[in-house]
Design a protein around this motif. Sequence first.
Motif, PDB file in Angstrom:
ATOM      1  N   LYS A 206       0.862  -1.180   0.000  1.00  0.00           N
ATOM      2  CA  LYS A 206       0.000   0.000   0.000  1.00  0.00           C
ATOM      3  C   LYS A 206       0.901   1.234   0.000  1.00  0.00           C
ATOM      4  O   LYS A 206       0.969   1.988   0.963  1.00  0.00           O
ATOM      5  CB  LYS A 206      -0.956  -0.019   1.192  1.00  0.00           C
ATOM      6  N   GLY A 207       1.565   1.397  -1.134  1.00  0.00           N
ATOM      7  CA  GLY A 207       2.493   2.502  -1.305  1.00  0.00           C
ATOM      8  C   GLY A 207       1.993   3.499  -2.331  1.00  0.00           C
ATOM      9  O   GLY A 207       0.815   3.513  -2.708  1.00  0.00           O
ATOM     10  N   VAL A 208       2.895   4.315  -2.805  1.00  0.00           N
ATOM     11  CA  VAL A 208       2.529   5.410  -3.703  1.00  0.00           C
ATOM     12  C   VAL A 208       1.905   4.897  -4.998  1.00  0.00           C
ATOM     13  O   VAL A 208       0.896   5.425  -5.474  1.00  0.00           O
ATOM     14  CB  VAL A 208       3.773   6.279  -3.995  1.00  0.00           C
ATOM     15  N   ASP A 209       2.480   3.841  -5.570  1.00  0.00           N
ATOM     16  CA  ASP A 209       1.943   3.315  -6.824  1.00  0.00           C
ATOM     17  C   ASP A 209       0.567   2.677  -6.617  1.00  0.00           C
ATOM     18  O   ASP A 209      -0.331   2.828  -7.446  1.00  0.00           O
ATOM     19  CB  ASP A 209       2.918   2.300  -7.422  1.00  0.00           C
ATOM     20  N   TYR A 210       0.403   1.992  -5.507  1.00  0.00           N
ATOM     21  CA  TYR A 210      -0.901   1.403  -5.165  1.00  0.00           C
ATOM     22  C   TYR A 210      -1.972   2.482  -5.061  1.00  0.00           C
ATOM     23  O   TYR A 210      -3.081   2.345  -5.602  1.00  0.00           O
ATOM     24  CB  TYR A 210      -0.786   0.644  -3.834  1.00  0.00           C
ATOM     25  N   TYR A 211      -1.660   3.566  -4.365  1.00  0.00           N
ATOM     26  CA  TYR A 211      -2.656   4.616  -4.152  1.00  0.00           C
ATOM     27  C   TYR A 211      -2.948   5.410  -5.419  1.00  0.00           C
ATOM     28  O   TYR A 211      -4.047   5.956  -5.569  1.00  0.00           O
ATOM     29  CB  TYR A 211      -2.225   5.533  -3.009  1.00  0.00           C
ATOM     30  N   LEU A 212      -1.976   5.484  -6.333  1.00  0.00           N
ATOM     31  CA  LEU A 212      -2.278   6.097  -7.627  1.00  0.00           C
ATOM     32  C   LEU A 212      -3.392   5.325  -8.312  1.00  0.00           C
ATOM     33  O   LEU A 212      -4.357   5.915  -8.800  1.00  0.00           O
ATOM     34  CB  LEU A 212      -1.023   6.122  -8.511  1.00  0.00           C
ATOM     35  N   ALA A 213      -3.280   4.002  -8.340  1.00  0.00           N
ATOM     36  CA  ALA A 213      -4.319   3.176  -8.951  1.00  0.00           C
ATOM     37  C   ALA A 213      -5.638   3.317  -8.215  1.00  0.00           C
ATOM     38  O   ALA A 213      -6.713   3.397  -8.844  1.00  0.00           O
ATOM     39  CB  ALA A 213      -3.871   1.715  -8.972  1.00  0.00           C
ATOM     40  N   GLU A 214      -5.591   3.350  -6.905  1.00  0.00           N
ATOM     41  CA  GLU A 214      -6.824   3.490  -6.121  1.00  0.00           C
ATOM     42  C   GLU A 214      -7.517   4.808  -6.432  1.00  0.00           C
ATOM     43  O   GLU A 214      -8.743   4.861  -6.612  1.00  0.00           O
ATOM     44  CB  GLU A 214      -6.516   3.395  -4.627  1.00  0.00           C
TER      45      GLU A 214
ATOM     46  N   GLY B  66       5.466  -4.369  -5.456  1.00  0.00           N
ATOM     47  CA  GLY B  66       5.396  -4.313  -6.905  1.00  0.00           C
ATOM     48  C   GLY B  66       5.145  -2.902  -7.388  1.00  0.00           C
ATOM     49  O   GLY B  66       4.777  -2.007  -6.623  1.00  0.00           O
ATOM     50  N   TYR B  67       5.344  -2.716  -8.686  1.00  0.00           N
ATOM     51  CA  TYR B  67       5.206  -1.387  -9.292  1.00  0.00           C
ATOM     52  C   TYR B  67       4.537  -1.511 -10.653  1.00  0.00           C
ATOM     53  O   TYR B  67       4.813  -2.441 -11.416  1.00  0.00           O
ATOM     54  CB  TYR B  67       6.579  -0.735  -9.467  1.00  0.00           C
ATOM     55  N   GLY B  68       3.690  -0.535 -10.978  1.00  0.00           N
ATOM     56  CA  GLY B  68       2.972  -0.537 -12.240  1.00  0.00           C
ATOM     57  C   GLY B  68       1.793  -1.480 -12.145  1.00  0.00           C
ATOM     58  O   GLY B  68       1.955  -2.637 -11.752  1.00  0.00           O
ATOM     59  N   ARG B  69       0.614  -0.986 -12.517  1.00  0.00           N
ATOM     60  CA  ARG B  69      -0.581  -1.787 -12.320  1.00  0.00           C
ATOM     61  C   ARG B  69      -1.526  -1.686 -13.508  1.00  0.00           C
ATOM     62  O   ARG B  69      -1.655  -0.625 -14.123  1.00  0.00           O
ATOM     63  CB  ARG B  69      -1.307  -1.332 -11.044  1.00  0.00           C
ATOM     64  N   ALA B  70      -2.206  -2.814 -13.794  1.00  0.00           N
ATOM     65  CA  ALA B  70      -3.269  -2.853 -14.794  1.00  0.00           C
ATOM     66  C   ALA B  70      -4.526  -3.354 -14.101  1.00  0.00           C
ATOM     67  O   ALA B  70      -4.482  -4.352 -13.371  1.00  0.00           O
ATOM     68  CB  ALA B  70      -2.899  -3.768 -15.957  1.00  0.00           C
ATOM     69  N   TYR B  71      -5.660  -2.695 -14.355  1.00  0.00           N
ATOM     70  CA  TYR B  71      -6.859  -2.990 -13.563  1.00  0.00           C
ATOM     71  C   TYR B  71      -8.099  -2.416 -14.258  1.00  0.00           C
ATOM     72  O   TYR B  71      -8.014  -1.524 -15.114  1.00  0.00           O
ATOM     73  CB  TYR B  71      -6.732  -2.366 -12.163  1.00  0.00           C
ATOM     74  N   ASP B  72      -9.248  -2.936 -13.847  1.00  0.00           N
ATOM     75  CA  ASP B  72     -10.518  -2.416 -14.334  1.00  0.00           C
ATOM     76  C   ASP B  72     -10.856  -1.119 -13.616  1.00  0.00           C
ATOM     77  O   ASP B  72     -10.511  -0.929 -12.435  1.00  0.00           O
ATOM     78  CB  ASP B  72     -11.640  -3.430 -14.090  1.00  0.00           C
ATOM     79  N   VAL B  73     -11.553  -0.224 -14.326  1.00  0.00           N
ATOM     80  CA  VAL B  73     -12.054   1.026 -13.758  1.00  0.00           C
ATOM     81  C   VAL B  73     -13.524   1.175 -14.137  1.00  0.00           C
ATOM     82  O   VAL B  73     -13.981   0.520 -15.077  1.00  0.00           O
ATOM     83  CB  VAL B  73     -11.245   2.246 -14.270  1.00  0.00           C
TER      84      VAL B  73
END
Length: 260
Positions: free
Chosen positions: A113-121, A139-146
């Motif tokens: 639950k770091g900076v990259d996680y919260y960007l996606a959130e 981990g870093y960089g994320r692909a996900y549904d929006v």
Amino acid sequence: MKLADVYKVIDAAYPKRLSDEYVKNFGAYDNSGMLLDTGDDIAGAVFSLDLSQGAISHARETGANLIVTHHPAIFRAVSDFRVQDVLGARLVACMRGGIGVISMHLNFDFAPKGVDYYLAEGIGCKGSALTFENIEGGGYGRAYDVPRRTFSAFCGHIEKEFNTKRLLCYGEDAEIARAASFCGAGVDGGAIRFAKENGADVIISSDVKHNYICDILESGMRLVVLTHYASENYGFKKIYQDLRGKLNVPSYFYEDEFML
């Protein structure tokens, strides 16, 4: 409580070993950790994405003598500190004021639950996300549904959620249902392939080079470019909110608002 005691609390929650492991495994460079220790007891801490003159002034105003940053206050080796130089002026001001500095860079990015996680959130991640670069425990960089919406509505959501007016949006106003995001300056050819292979309609990041913009658009995706500051300050504030009750010293959050 000394600076090392505060550092232990932060490191327990967001271990520097995440940065060390990424540097080792991916051939990167970082400079996280205790970067300036005056030896004084810590009276309070200011959290600021950067070691800026604004953050130093805020520390003075609040009586804090520690600044916790995301971006390393000292990144590469330096041969001298001169008050006439921008970096030197900041460090001299800290030393004169008895202000210590802790910088937690890639470990804040890679934490579960770091900076990259919260960007996606903040962008609107639904369900689980696939990660681009993986290390043990992060981990870093994320692909996900929006949530499904038009690209223009998607950009409007990001502008509001990240409190920024400096937003570049590239691509036609079609429906968006899946995103890939990379906090900071995280887009390269590998990131673009990761986004494309995982069905992203749009990529969100910062400091994207022109050739990558061309590649993203010609791959049929859209692109949203935040300021580097806005893409990371959002998650950094979440980290501050997590840590402030654990440090046993008064803690404050500072924003260089002109950078958003």
